[in-house]
Design an enzyme around this catalytic site. Sequence first.
Site: not given
Length: 162
Positions: A117, A135
Amino acid sequence: MLKTKAFLFAILIFSVTLIADQVTKVMVERMFELHESVEIFSWLNFTYVRNEGAAWGMFSGAQYGLVAVGGLAILLGTLFWKRFIGPQAVFLPLGGLLYAGIIGNIIDRLRVHYVIDFFDFHLGDWHYPCFNIADIAICVSVIGILGFQFYFERKAKKSKVS
């Protein structure tokens, strides 16, 4: 014909999203040290984070279980797409986006045993949990599917009333 074009567009969206997701993750891995952060705007940093769980770190360490859940979501989504989502061509590109997001995070879990991330939105000292392109794809597709489903259901109810 419309569904064929929508299907081809879905494949394009799937491909571009999956490639962008994987390329950005590899770039972050190669260009950043773990937890290194670079300010892009006053409200956005690129911060290299390893997420060993699902959303916001839930189920940390359950990589293979999360891979199985992702695979099951793809399998069930594919089997029951028409029944639960509907036959409208507008849903096909959203499916491409959804599958690209799920598969992008599965690739991470299998390749490095965590999800990379890096988008770090913040206001002052408040930070939203870091996330990635996969995401974003999952969230946008789910919101789009729910929104269009609601729209088509309302439209069907109005036509029955008329």
